[in-house]
Design an enzyme around this catalytic site. Structure first.
Site, mmCIF file in Angstrom:
data_model
loop_
_atom_site.group_PDB
_atom_site.id
_atom_site.type_symbol
_atom_site.label_atom_id
_atom_site.label_comp_id
_atom_site.label_asym_id
_atom_site.label_seq_id
_atom_site.Cartn_x
_atom_site.Cartn_y
_atom_site.Cartn_z
ATOM 1 N NE ARG A 163 -4.067 1.689 2.392
ATOM 2 C CZ ARG A 163 -4.104 2.589 3.372
ATOM 3 N NH1 ARG A 163 -3.178 2.576 4.300
ATOM 4 N NH2 ARG A 163 -5.056 3.493 3.417
ATOM 5 C CE LYS A 187 1.496 -6.022 5.876
ATOM 6 N NZ LYS A 187 1.739 -4.731 5.215
ATOM 7 N NE ARG A 199 1.745 2.931 11.315
ATOM 8 C CZ ARG A 199 1.119 2.568 10.211
ATOM 9 N NH1 ARG A 199 -0.132 2.159 10.263
ATOM 10 N NH2 ARG A 199 1.747 2.597 9.053
#
Length: 321
Positions: free
Chosen positions: A120, A185, A318
């Protein structure tokens, strides 16, 4: 001689003489040795046993088009055009080139590695050879651009379900397009609109990157994990994983076209890693408590001024330190 062909001969982990490998492959023993050196330079461990031959030490998980297709139900086979490639710049870019010539079939590209993988906002996506799954699909949706509302979130649900069907527990979704486990992730989704809107039909390319066996990635600047590290008791095979992801995405997109994002909102929120946490938007413009998503897939923050939607594509969230 392709490295995957040689690796497939060694994949039984038995000792193979250079002579037998050369004979099977129809090349010289020198050519076999050169290819072995190249494979070892890429990080695969192969033991040289004096007077006997070569033995594969590192487990390999080779991609194979036939095995991916064998994992799909028969009714889907005629509707896709699958290519499994040793290397591409980007699987999304490869699908973009194939969309016009797909003849109505859904182009699907899987690569063993990417030299220009993208995430992204144009970020690089670490794409080492032979370790992860890099898969892109060209999808055609009815209803124009409005029909894309929430698509990246829906694809996240589809990938999560594909993994859960293989035994993974605790799969989390991070708005808008990442998959997490234990705060790290392991997968991301990149959706790109392709071409112009034509008579209410829009084409998109959905790219999925999943860390499967990866153990090293010095260039990654955020906490990450792989499927094999998080769920070591599951025998992760990239061909099986690819088939499950393709099948789940096709079924999910079909439902999405008929019922819209509302059909997936609760499934997404069940896996929301931000819910109830104190968050700050990218750049610090808005701060508040994570409150899930609205009907359009926008993320909601409870603030002193009320509930504020954060729109996909505008801001990344975040967790506050």
């Amino acid at each position: 001689m392709k490295s995957n062909t040689l690796l497939s001969l060694l994949s039984d982990r038995a000792v193979h003489s250079g002579e037998s490998l050369a004979k099977t492959l129809g090349v010289s023993r020198t050519a076999v040795w050169k290819q072995l050196r190249k494979i070892m330079d890429e990080g695969v461990e192969i033991k040289t046993i004096r007077g006997q031959g070569y033995q594969l030490v590192t487990p390999v998980d080779l991609l194979d088009r036939g095995q991916v297709l064998a994992g799909l139900p028969g009714e889907l086979l005629s509707g896709i055009s699958l290519e499994v490639l040793p290397e591409v710049g980007s699987t999304n870019a490869e699908v973009a080139q194939r969309l016009s010539g797909a003849g109505g079939a859904i182009p699907v590209v899987i690569a063993d590695c990417q030299t220009a993988g993208r995430g992204r906002r144009g970020r690089n996506w670490a794409s080492p050879k032979g370790q992860n799954l890099y898969l892109s699909m060209g999808l055609t949706l009815q209803g124009g651009f409005a029909a894309l509302e929430g698509l990246s979130l829906v694809l996240g649900v589809a990938v999560a379900r594909a993994l859960e069907a293989m035994g993974a527990e605790g799969v989390g979704l991070k708005w808008p397009n990442d998959l997490f486990a234990d705060g790290r992730k392991f997968a991301g989704i990149l959706v790109e609109i392709q071409g112009e809107l034509q008579e209410g039909v829009v084409q998109v390319i959905a790219g999925i990157g999943i860390n499967v066996h990866m153990t090293r990635a010095e260039e990654v600047d955020q906490p990450w994990i792989s499927l094999a590290e998080r769920w070591p008791d599951i025998a992760w095979a990239r061909n099986t994983l690819a088939a499950n992801v393709i099948r789940e995405i096709l079924g999910t997109v079909d439902t999405f076209e008929r019922q819209g994002f509302a059909a997936f909102r609760s499934a997404w929120q069940e896996r929301d890693i931000f819910c109830g946490q104190e968050l700050v938007s990218r750049g610090g413009e808005v701060a508040g408590t994570g409150a899930g998503i609205d009907d359009g897939g926008n993320y909601l923050l409870k603030t002193d001024a009320g509930v504020v939607p954060v729109r996909a594509g505008d801001i990344s969230l975040r967790v506050q330190p």
